[in-house]
Design an enzyme around this catalytic site. Structure first.
Site, PDB file in Angstrom:
ATOM      1  N   GLU A 118      32.223  28.960  42.970  1.00 19.95           N
ATOM      2  CA  GLU A 118      32.441  27.724  42.208  1.00 19.95           C
ATOM      3  C   GLU A 118      33.632  26.944  42.745  1.00 19.95           C
ATOM      4  OE1 GLU A 118      32.964  30.770  41.133  1.00 19.95           O
ATOM      5  OE2 GLU A 118      34.719  30.964  39.836  1.00 19.95           O
TER       6      GLU A 118
ATOM      7  N   HIS B 269      34.301  33.702  44.392  1.00 26.97           N
ATOM      8  CA  HIS B 269      34.229  32.618  43.409  1.00 26.97           C
ATOM      9  C   HIS B 269      33.645  31.381  44.092  1.00 26.97           C
ATOM     10  CE1 HIS B 269      36.419  34.419  40.056  1.00 26.97           C
ATOM     11  NE2 HIS B 269      37.128  35.041  40.977  1.00 26.97           N
TER      12      HIS B 269
ATOM     13  N   CYS C 225      32.407  37.343  40.558  1.00 24.34           N
ATOM     14  CA  CYS C 225      33.527  38.272  40.617  1.00 24.34           C
ATOM     15  C   CYS C 225      33.421  39.358  39.548  1.00 24.34           C
ATOM     16  CB  CYS C 225      34.847  37.507  40.556  1.00 24.34           C
ATOM     17  SG  CYS C 225      36.207  38.475  41.218  1.00 24.34           S
TER      18      CYS C 225
HETATM   19  N1  GLN Z   1      39.340  41.834  37.153  1.00 23.87           N
HETATM   20  C1  GLN Z   1      38.514  41.958  38.313  1.00 23.87           C
HETATM   21  C2  GLN Z   1      39.299  42.409  39.534  1.00 23.87           C
HETATM   22  O1  GLN Z   1      40.503  42.270  39.566  1.00 23.87           O
HETATM   23  C3  GLN Z   1      37.769  40.662  38.588  1.00 23.87           C
HETATM   24  C4  GLN Z   1      38.667  39.515  38.905  1.00 23.87           C
HETATM   25  C5  GLN Z   1      37.978  38.177  38.792  1.00 23.87           C
HETATM   26  O2  GLN Z   1      36.945  38.033  38.156  1.00 23.87           O
HETATM   27  N2  GLN Z   1      38.552  37.163  39.379  1.00 23.87           N
HETATM   28  O3  GLN Z   1      38.727  42.852  40.496  1.00 23.87           O
END
Ligand code: GLN
Length: 539
Positions: free
Chosen positions: A507, A505, A380
């Site tokens: 994970e 994500h 992400c």
């Molecule tokens: N802050 C970033 C966004 O909002 C990544 C979010 C995250 O890593 N879950 O896109």
């Protein structure tokens, strides 16, 4: 099951932090292994509607479900232990239940009556528990009551369960703590008192699980049985384990299933913990092969902030039959001391995150991984930083950044998703939950997933800016995964070495029995990389 649906309620006593979530998940796993369909459910007393607005420093990671539910990290444990995906229905917070009640009141559904904790709030809770059972067609609904008996926050949940037990078949399990003043000197009084506290609420626990520093002595076990009025075979150990995945097996050995089966008149079955046990063995007797994996984050002071990432590494190392030393590197440290501090790592992970702090350290870490061919996985925010690093250092876009970090950057390679533009509320407003992604068959990601259409969970507001995609690709960055409907860039890869970023994500869906392909690939690349480095050193 012709006997009708059963309910198990787990109550924690004496103090928090006894591992109630892990115990609940282990019991759920045990029942699943014996052939029953189990639906886990957790009550959380806080007044947040969900966990999305909570701080990882205080609460650990926010876990995201397929349906976009932002829930407590215990749900990660349930999913990993049960190897199934849950829905929002499994999470009931104080905030959610009050919101529901007040919405009903405003609609006039209680017209003419006083709306009260009992019976309205408690009734609503019971309805939700039963609804989960019906929706999932579960044989057994297993309920974990968050917090400790005696807290103000969870009192109405416990009262609701008492009311439910008048009409349904409910088994209460007490989790307690048995301290030892010195080795061999176990003290049962806290357990006796807390049991009495539960009984004063009109509830009688029938199985007692004891956390302790040393296994229960015969004397302590008998004393608890006598004072808490349960058969001695229903007083069990909840021992300290090398890995939490060993707990279902340890409970099985103590015949916990038999105790539950006897109470509910369930069939006697033989279990086969099969591949679960083999994987647990790999974790408890790890191979001598060891690699160093670094997680570069900003919540590294809190061990629970990256639980799912840690678990996914564990699953992938078990699958590769290696052992990993996982170390957390605070990204601001890299800003102070330089990326050279990463030189002993065999693999680097930059996980998700929000906000400015530590961002440049993460970018420096990714740059170091790319230049030194250290296998890298960006999750992400980690993927977004991978794109920024490449834009700045390979595509010549000086000052490239994410709009989240620098609104006036000349190259906003990461920008706000169009559907996020007008949103002002914070709770539940990100791109949340499971989304599909189509992979290019010539990509590394495809080789790892072994399929074209994948589904992973998301939690973000920003995306790779479509305006810069061509320029990035021309510069050599591979962008091999897109969402089918909107064409959002979901994956990034380096051509050389192992470097993969994902907007998702992965994970969150990694399980001991079904590890995440990207993590398995990362660990495999790390082993090969280590071998190569060794050879080079020798030569
Ligand atoms: N802050 C970033 C966004 O909002 C990544 C979010 C995250 O890593 N879950 O896109």
């Amino acid at each position: 099951m012709s006997l009708g649906r059963k309910y198990i309620v787990i109550l924690g006593t004496i103090m928090s932090g006894l591992g109630k979530g892990i115990l609940a998940a282990s019991i759920a796993r045990l029942l699943k292994t014996h052939g029953y369909k189990v639906a886990p459910l957790k009550f959380d007393g806080y007044l947040n509607v969900d966990c999305g607005t909570m701080n990882p420093f205080r609460h650990g990671e926010v876990f995201v479900l397929d349906d976009g539910g932002e829930v407590d990290m215990d749900f990660g444990t349930y999913e990993r232990f049960l190897n199934t995906s849950l829905t929002k229905l499994s999470s009931i917070t104080g905030g959610k239940i009050f919101q529901l009640l007040i919405e009903k009141e405003r609609k006039g559904e209680y017209l003419g009556r006083d709306v009260q904790m009992v019976p309205h709030l408690t009734g609503e809770i019971v309805d939700r528990v039963k609804f989960l059972g019906e929706e999932t067609k579960a044989d057994i609904v297993l309920i974990e009551v968050g917090g400790t008996v005696g807290d103000i926050e969870n009192g109405y949940f416990i009262e609701a369960m008492r009311q439910m037990s008048r009409k349904e078949d409910v088994l209460f399990i007490q989790l307690t703590y048995v301290p030892s003043l010195s080795p061999g000197e176990q003290k049962t009084k806290p357990t006796q008192h807390s049991n009495r506290l539960i009984q004063s609420l009109g509830i009688k626990p029938e199985i007692i699980l004891c956390r302790e520093q040393e296994l229960l002595s015969k004397e302590a076990r008998e004393k608890i049985a006598l004072f808490c009025d349960v058969p001695v075979e229903n007083v069990l150990d909840d021992p300290i384990v090398d890995t939490v995945y060993a707990l279902p097996q340890l409970l099985e050995k103590q015949n916990l299933y038999d105790a539950i089966a006897k109470r509910f008149h369930l069939r006697k079955t033989k279990v086969n913990l099969g591949i679960w046990n083999r994987m647990v063995k790999r974790i408890t007797n790890p191979s001598k092969k060891k690699i160093q994996v670094g997680i570069i984050g900003k919540y590294t002071a809190v061990k629970d902030a990256y639980v799912s990432v840690k678990e996914a590494i564990l699953h992938a190392t078990a699958a590769n039959n290696v052992c990993a030393d996982v170390c957390f590197v605070e990204s601001t440290e890299i800003e102070k001391k330089g990326a050279k501090i990463l030189q002993n790592l065999d693999a680097i992970i930059v996980p998700g995150g929000f906000g400015k702090r530590g961002i440049e350290g993460k970018i420096a870490a990714i740059n170091y991984a790319r230049k030194n061919k250290i296998p890298f996985l960006g999750l992400c925010l980690g993927m977004q930083m991978m794109v920024i690093e490449y834009a700045r250092n390979v595509c010549g876009m000086e000052g490239a950044n994410s709009e989240e970090i620098d609104k006036s950057t000349p190259y906003p390679v990461i920008a706000l998703l169009p559907e996020q533009m007008r949103i002002e509320e914070k709770g539940g407003t990100m791109r949340l939950g499971s989304y599909p992604c189509i992979l290019d068959p010539s990509s590394k990601s495809f080789t790892l997933y072994k399929k074209k259409l994948i589904h992973e969970r998301h939690r973000h507001r920003y995306e790779v800016n479509p305006k810069f995609v061509e320029q990035l690709e021309q510069g050599g960055l591979v962008l091999p995964g897109r969402s089918p409907k909107k064409g959002i860039v979901e994956m990034s890869e380096w051509k050389d070495g192992f470097g993969i970023g994902t907007q998702a994500h992965p994970e969150l869906k990694s399980r001991l029995e079904d590890p995440s392909p990207l993590f398995v690939g990362l660990i495999k690349a790390a082993i090969e990389n280590k071998k190569k480095r060794r050879k080079k050193k020798k030569a």
